[in-house]
Design an enzyme around this catalytic site. Sequence first.
Site, PDB file in Angstrom:
ATOM      1  N   ALA A 123       5.299  -5.504 -21.125  1.00  0.00           N
ATOM      2  CA  ALA A 123       6.171  -4.428 -21.582  1.00  0.00           C
ATOM      3  C   ALA A 123       5.441  -3.107 -21.351  1.00  0.00           C
ATOM      4  O   ALA A 123       4.210  -3.056 -21.353  1.00  0.00           O
ATOM      5  CB  ALA A 123       6.490  -4.623 -23.050  1.00  0.00           C
ATOM      6  N   GLY A 128       4.777  -9.426 -21.664  1.00  0.00           N
ATOM      7  CA  GLY A 128       6.221  -9.552 -21.406  1.00  0.00           C
ATOM      8  C   GLY A 128       6.510 -10.045 -19.997  1.00  0.00           C
ATOM      9  O   GLY A 128       7.555 -10.658 -19.752  1.00  0.00           O
ATOM     10  N   GLU A 183       6.256 -13.709 -20.228  1.00  0.00           N
ATOM     11  CA  GLU A 183       7.423 -14.179 -20.991  1.00  0.00           C
ATOM     12  C   GLU A 183       8.685 -14.168 -20.133  1.00  0.00           C
ATOM     13  O   GLU A 183       9.500 -15.093 -20.180  1.00  0.00           O
ATOM     14  CB  GLU A 183       7.614 -13.298 -22.233  1.00  0.00           C
ATOM     15  CG  GLU A 183       6.496 -13.484 -23.251  1.00  0.00           C
ATOM     16  CD  GLU A 183       6.579 -12.496 -24.401  1.00  0.00           C
ATOM     17  OE1 GLU A 183       6.611 -11.275 -24.135  1.00  0.00           O
ATOM     18  OE2 GLU A 183       6.636 -12.939 -25.560  1.00  0.00           O
ATOM     19  N   GLU A 194      -1.203  -9.673 -25.661  1.00  0.00           N
ATOM     20  CA  GLU A 194      -0.645  -8.754 -26.670  1.00  0.00           C
ATOM     21  C   GLU A 194      -1.600  -8.509 -27.821  1.00  0.00           C
ATOM     22  O   GLU A 194      -1.654  -7.411 -28.381  1.00  0.00           O
ATOM     23  CB  GLU A 194       0.675  -9.314 -27.230  1.00  0.00           C
ATOM     24  CG  GLU A 194       1.865  -9.191 -26.295  1.00  0.00           C
ATOM     25  CD  GLU A 194       2.048 -10.378 -25.360  1.00  0.00           C
ATOM     26  OE1 GLU A 194       1.067 -11.139 -25.152  1.00  0.00           O
ATOM     27  OE2 GLU A 194       3.151 -10.544 -24.835  1.00  0.00           O
TER      28      GLU A 194
HETATM   29  N1  DAK Z   1       2.406  -0.717 -19.502  1.00  0.00           N
HETATM   30  C1  DAK Z   1       2.343   0.543 -18.962  1.00  0.00           C
HETATM   31  N2  DAK Z   1       1.549   0.867 -17.946  1.00  0.00           N
HETATM   32  C2  DAK Z   1       0.760  -0.103 -17.442  1.00  0.00           C
HETATM   33  C3  DAK Z   1       0.773  -1.425 -17.937  1.00  0.00           C
HETATM   34  C4  DAK Z   1       1.656  -1.716 -19.035  1.00  0.00           C
HETATM   35  N3  DAK Z   1       1.777  -2.943 -19.564  1.00  0.00           N
HETATM   36  N4  DAK Z   1      -0.116  -2.162 -17.234  1.00  0.00           N
HETATM   37  C5  DAK Z   1      -0.656  -1.313 -16.319  1.00  0.00           C
HETATM   38  N5  DAK Z   1      -0.135  -0.082 -16.433  1.00  0.00           N
HETATM   39  C6  DAK Z   1      -0.440   1.111 -15.651  1.00  0.00           C
HETATM   40  C7  DAK Z   1      -1.837   1.639 -16.005  1.00  0.00           C
HETATM   41  O1  DAK Z   1      -1.784   2.439 -17.173  1.00  0.00           O
HETATM   42  C8  DAK Z   1      -2.158   2.440 -14.762  1.00  0.00           C
HETATM   43  O2  DAK Z   1      -1.482   3.665 -14.816  1.00  0.00           O
HETATM   44  P1  DAK Z   1      -2.198   5.050 -14.329  1.00  0.00           P
HETATM   45  O3  DAK Z   1      -3.427   5.186 -15.161  1.00  0.00           O
HETATM   46  O4  DAK Z   1      -2.509   4.794 -12.855  1.00  0.00           O
HETATM   47  O5  DAK Z   1      -1.155   6.095 -14.556  1.00  0.00           O
HETATM   48  C9  DAK Z   1      -1.534   1.624 -13.651  1.00  0.00           C
HETATM   49  O6  DAK Z   1      -0.541   0.783 -14.269  1.00  0.00           O
HETATM   50  C10 DAK Z   1      -2.506   0.702 -12.938  1.00  0.00           C
HETATM   51  O7  DAK Z   1      -3.170  -0.055 -13.934  1.00  0.00           O
HETATM   52  P2  DAK Z   1      -4.757  -0.247 -13.949  1.00  0.00           P
HETATM   53  O8  DAK Z   1      -5.447   0.985 -13.447  1.00  0.00           O
HETATM   54  O9  DAK Z   1      -5.131  -0.740 -15.307  1.00  0.00           O
HETATM   55  O10 DAK Z   1      -4.915  -1.402 -12.858  1.00  0.00           O
HETATM   56  P3  DAK Z   1      -6.029  -2.523 -12.754  1.00  0.00           P
HETATM   57  O11 DAK Z   1      -5.805  -3.188 -11.436  1.00  0.00           O
HETATM   58  O12 DAK Z   1      -7.391  -1.983 -13.071  1.00  0.00           O
HETATM   59  O13 DAK Z   1      -5.675  -3.560 -13.951  1.00  0.00           O
HETATM   60  C11 DAK Z   1      -4.187  -4.951 -15.302  1.00  0.00           C
HETATM   61  C12 DAK Z   1      -4.486  -4.306 -13.899  1.00  0.00           C
HETATM   62  C13 DAK Z   1      -2.800  -5.581 -15.222  1.00  0.00           C
HETATM   63  C14 DAK Z   1      -5.233  -6.034 -15.584  1.00  0.00           C
HETATM   64  C15 DAK Z   1      -4.282  -3.840 -16.386  1.00  0.00           C
HETATM   65  O14 DAK Z   1      -3.460  -2.751 -16.005  1.00  0.00           O
HETATM   66  C16 DAK Z   1      -3.837  -4.296 -17.736  1.00  0.00           C
HETATM   67  O15 DAK Z   1      -4.579  -4.963 -18.446  1.00  0.00           O
HETATM   68  N6  DAK Z   1      -2.600  -3.919 -18.119  1.00  0.00           N
HETATM   69  C17 DAK Z   1      -2.086  -4.165 -19.438  1.00  0.00           C
HETATM   70  C18 DAK Z   1      -1.759  -5.630 -19.609  1.00  0.00           C
HETATM   71  C19 DAK Z   1      -1.212  -5.923 -21.008  1.00  0.00           C
HETATM   72  O16 DAK Z   1      -1.887  -5.659 -22.014  1.00  0.00           O
HETATM   73  N7  DAK Z   1      -0.013  -6.450 -21.025  1.00  0.00           N
HETATM   74  C20 DAK Z   1       0.658  -6.738 -22.288  1.00  0.00           C
HETATM   75  C21 DAK Z   1       1.450  -5.564 -22.643  1.00  0.00           C
HETATM   76  S1  DAK Z   1       2.092  -5.764 -24.298  1.00  0.00           S
HETATM   77  C22 DAK Z   1       7.508  -6.999 -29.104  1.00  0.00           C
HETATM   78  C23 DAK Z   1       8.138  -6.827 -27.893  1.00  0.00           C
HETATM   79  C24 DAK Z   1       7.443  -6.895 -26.725  1.00  0.00           C
HETATM   80  C25 DAK Z   1       6.115  -7.130 -26.726  1.00  0.00           C
HETATM   81  C26 DAK Z   1       5.493  -7.291 -27.926  1.00  0.00           C
HETATM   82  C27 DAK Z   1       6.163  -7.248 -29.109  1.00  0.00           C
HETATM   83  N8  DAK Z   1       8.242  -6.924 -30.339  1.00  0.00           N
HETATM   84  C28 DAK Z   1       9.691  -6.626 -30.317  1.00  0.00           C
HETATM   85  C29 DAK Z   1       7.571  -7.224 -31.565  1.00  0.00           C
HETATM   86  C30 DAK Z   1       5.444  -7.166 -25.478  1.00  0.00           C
HETATM   87  C31 DAK Z   1       4.222  -6.673 -25.373  1.00  0.00           C
HETATM   88  C32 DAK Z   1       3.512  -6.593 -24.107  1.00  0.00           C
HETATM   89  O17 DAK Z   1       3.913  -7.054 -23.058  1.00  0.00           O
END
Ligand code: DAK
Length: 258
Positions: free
Chosen positions: A65, A109, A112, A132
């Site tokens: 997400a 997400g 998921e 998450e």
């Molecule tokens: N959201 C927004 N931007 C993201 C992103 C994300 N999930 N993942 C990556 N980006 C953006 C980065 O901020 C960066 O942007 P700039 O700085 O260039 O502007 C760009 O994409 C490139 O990312 P990186 O520089 O980090 O690239 P790397 O190759 O170094 O790393 C990576 C890739 C995928 C390992 C890393 O970006 C990463 O760890 N991303 C986050 C992964 C993550 O934590 N995913 C889970 C997100 S939380 C709920 C509903 C929904 C959810 C929960 C609860 N409720 C209703 C209760 C869902 C939650 C999630 O999915």
Amino acid sequence: MDYADLLIETHGKVAVIRLNRPKAMNALNDNMMNELGDALRRFDADSNIGCIILTGSDKVFAAGADIAAMANYDYADTYNGNYIGRNWEHILDVRKPVIGVVAGYALGGGCELAMMCDFLIAADSAKFGQPEITVGVTPGAGGTQRLPRAISKSKAMDMLLTARMIDAAEAERTGLVSRVFAADKLMEEAIGVAQIIAAKPLSVAMQIKDCVNRAYETGLTEGVRYERRYFQAGFGTPAQKEGMSAFLEKRKPNFEGL
Ligand code: DAK
């Protein structure tokens, strides 16, 4: 179909929907999920399409997400606005087979959403994870429910509690994905699989999908009873007549339009 956050292709009877926000690692936001629902509904209603592929780029399926979009949400925003529920789950209403095709990251997400597909094909570059907990939330789109069903409670707990990613080999070994291909052959192979499905009788493919999904949601006796109704009702249909006649006449069946 012209979308801001999706790319669309068709290959004969196979539709390919590509998540496309390359600057944000295909992070899933409202607009993308609205567009995805629209594209899925259109292809589901299109009689020229027999199978749908949902994929991302060669680097990322989706990194979760959109954290930037949700960082400032409070409970009223998510609960009153029905965050996730309002537009993430249209894929579950699609009656035609949907194959998730994953290269690179499928996280949070993104993992998921992939698990909402009927089955998954991965590149050897794929990485799956539910990180998450590291950003301070529980999964919100079925991660704690579908992951243990797919790969066992122990593996799911490990991934969900530690935020550890698994690679394509582990994903195949644990049953999360059905097949793994070399990254440079992924789309060609996946489209080939989808074309095999699209050449089968669509009515029967949709019934099988419905029955397998039933296995997830009911007990064994009830599920087998459900399947038996479809099986019995299938006799006398054009698909059954063509399939069985073709076998007896030693020719290839032609399921066009069935
Ligand atoms: N959201 C927004 N931007 C993201 C992103 C994300 N999930 N993942 C990556 N980006 C953006 C980065 O901020 C960066 O942007 P700039 O700085 O260039 O502007 C760009 O994409 C490139 O990312 P990186 O520089 O980090 O690239 P790397 O190759 O170094 O790393 C990576 C890739 C995928 C390992 C890393 O970006 C990463 O760890 N991303 C986050 C992964 C993550 O934590 N995913 C889970 C997100 S939380 C709920 C509903 C929904 C959810 C929960 C609860 N409720 C209703 C209760 C869902 C939650 C999630 O999915």
